[in-house]
Scaffold this motif. Structure first.
Motif, mmCIF file in Angstrom:
data_model
loop_
_atom_site.group_PDB
_atom_site.id
_atom_site.type_symbol
_atom_site.label_atom_id
_atom_site.label_comp_id
_atom_site.label_asym_id
_atom_site.label_seq_id
_atom_site.Cartn_x
_atom_site.Cartn_y
_atom_site.Cartn_z
ATOM 1 N N ALA A 71 -49.061 -13.401 -19.344
ATOM 2 C CA ALA A 71 -48.212 -12.259 -19.684
ATOM 3 C C ALA A 71 -48.580 -11.045 -18.842
ATOM 4 O O ALA A 71 -47.694 -10.328 -18.342
ATOM 5 N N HIS A 76 -37.631 -9.862 -24.551
ATOM 6 C CA HIS A 76 -37.443 -10.843 -23.485
ATOM 7 C C HIS A 76 -37.909 -12.202 -23.988
ATOM 8 O O HIS A 76 -39.007 -12.315 -24.548
ATOM 9 N N ARG A 77 -37.112 -13.218 -23.795
ATOM 10 C CA ARG A 77 -37.581 -14.593 -24.024
ATOM 11 C C ARG A 77 -38.324 -15.050 -22.775
ATOM 12 O O ARG A 77 -37.853 -14.870 -21.655
ATOM 13 N N HIS A 78 -39.459 -15.694 -22.986
ATOM 14 C CA HIS A 78 -40.239 -16.139 -21.828
ATOM 15 C C HIS A 78 -41.150 -17.275 -22.262
ATOM 16 O O HIS A 78 -41.257 -17.579 -23.458
ATOM 17 N N ARG A 79 -41.800 -17.886 -21.304
ATOM 18 C CA ARG A 79 -42.839 -18.871 -21.587
ATOM 19 C C ARG A 79 -44.108 -18.422 -20.875
ATOM 20 O O ARG A 79 -44.115 -18.219 -19.655
ATOM 21 N N PHE A 80 -45.167 -18.265 -21.648
ATOM 22 C CA PHE A 80 -46.472 -17.921 -21.118
ATOM 23 C C PHE A 80 -47.428 -19.055 -21.472
ATOM 24 O O PHE A 80 -47.469 -19.496 -22.629
ATOM 25 N N TRP A 95 -47.205 -11.462 -15.352
ATOM 26 C CA TRP A 95 -45.753 -11.248 -15.358
ATOM 27 C C TRP A 95 -45.416 -9.766 -15.399
ATOM 28 O O TRP A 95 -44.467 -9.317 -14.761
ATOM 29 N N ARG A 129 -43.626 -20.963 -25.871
ATOM 30 C CA ARG A 129 -42.471 -20.095 -26.082
ATOM 31 C C ARG A 129 -42.940 -18.740 -26.600
ATOM 32 O O ARG A 129 -43.769 -18.660 -27.512
ATOM 33 N N SER A 173 -33.417 -9.928 -22.619
ATOM 34 C CA SER A 173 -32.634 -10.979 -23.280
ATOM 35 C C SER A 173 -31.731 -10.425 -24.368
ATOM 36 O O SER A 173 -30.561 -10.822 -24.491
ATOM 37 N N TYR A 220 -41.456 -11.253 -25.561
ATOM 38 C CA TYR A 220 -42.124 -10.015 -25.177
ATOM 39 C C TYR A 220 -41.292 -8.859 -25.717
ATOM 40 O O TYR A 220 -40.113 -8.715 -25.369
ATOM 41 N N GLN A 251 -32.476 -8.114 -16.937
ATOM 42 C CA GLN A 251 -33.706 -8.821 -17.278
ATOM 43 C C GLN A 251 -33.904 -9.014 -18.774
ATOM 44 O O GLN A 251 -34.427 -10.048 -19.190
#
Length: 305
Positions: A189, A99-103, A192, A107, A80, A110, A78
């Motif tokens: 966030a 962690h790369r994510h989109r909330f 998630w 962009r 990145s 976390y 999980q």
């Protein structure tokens, strides 16, 4: 001085996915994995033991159950980017990752669990590692902001982000209401993370955020030295609660911070976070430096990334 291309620690030899090595501070290096999912099961177990032992030393508390649950729930698949900070003898003395994510369609990074063992905190290693992470990710997309999200119950971590980026870029801000975009981003966030129902959308307090811990998170309750801020954390944030911090980082702001640090080094002959050792409870003493999530930042449930 260790070779910049060789790993001295036996536990890091012959890994199925070798890390990228780079200098961090004089005498310190970073071993970084940009695809931890490529690590074979036996290599993951070796890194699991390293992370578990570092956490016990950094927090002065037993986090073995937390790491066992996280690794069992797919931690390496999980995250990145994962990094170990290597000391002058090549032995790991700290770690971090994100962690790369989109909330809310934005962009975001976390910040995962991170820390530095007490004997090495006076060298600004956490700040340097976070600066490295931000530089790679923010400058890769310079035309739009990147949001950094972390959970913490350490007042010095929250204070360092505000001091580093400016209070108007870091939320929550006790004197101002949350912008609608930050509120949406924080809600995404928290969902998630599995914390949606526990998030107060006005204060960004997360109740029972560290419910996965059997014991204490810290051996000693952390403080920042700011009496008002420490009193707020003591009063409002319980032993298993956290503050969800959302920071807006733009490329120009990051460049200004990095340039300021470079000028400070040039004028003093040492990093701005260097000098005499500081109290361990400050967890790298990061006021007026690039902020960090180290220590309390980013601890997340074992069942979710």
């Amino acid at each position: 001085m260790p070779s910049p291309t060789r790993l001295q620690c036996p536990d890091l030899h012959d890994l199925s996915s070798p890390p990228v090595l780079s200098d961090l501070r004089p005498g310190y290096r970073v071993a970084r994995w940009d695809s931890p999912a490529d690590l074979a099961p036996d290599c993951r177990e070796r890194l699991h033991h390293i992370l578990r032992d570092l956490a016990a030393r950094a927090f002065a508390a037993d986090h073995s159950g937390y790491w066992r649950n996280r690794v069992g729930s797919g931690f390496f698949d999980q995250i990145s980017t994962l990094a170990l900070i290597l000391g002058p003898d090549g032995v790991p003395v700290g770690w971090g990752g994100y962690h790369r994510h989109r909330f809310a369609s934005r962009r975001a990074l976390y910040l995962d669990a991170a820390g530095v063992v007490p004997a090495h905190r006076r060298f600004g290693l956490s700040a340097a590692l976070m600066a490295r992470f931000l530089t790679r990710e923010v400058l890769a997309h310079p035309l739009s902001p990147t949001y950094v999200v972390l959970r913490t119950r350490h007042p010095a971590v929250y204070s360092a982000w505000r001091d580093g980026l400016g209070r108007h870029r870091v939320h929550p801000h006790r004197e101002r209401p949350l912008p609608a975009r930050v509120r949406r981003l924080a809600g995404d966030a928290a969902a998630w993370l599995g914390d949606g129902p526990r998030l107060d959308p006005d204060t960004l307090l997360v109740r029972d955020a560290y419910r996965m811990f059997d014991g204490d998170i810290y051996g000693v309750r952390p403080h920042s030295g700011d009496e008002r801020l420490d009193a707020y954390f003591d009063r409002e944030i319980g032993p298993k609660d956290a503050l969800l911090v959302v920071a807006r980082v733009s490329a120009p702001a990051l460049v200004r911070i990095l340039a300021g640090r470079a000028l400070a080094r040039r004028s003093t002959g040492r990093p701005p976070t260097g000098g005499r050792p500081r109290a361990a409870t400050r967890d790298d003493g990061l006021r007026h430096s690039v902020p960090t999530g180290a220590g309390a930042g980013g601890l997340i449930p074992g069942g979710r990334p």
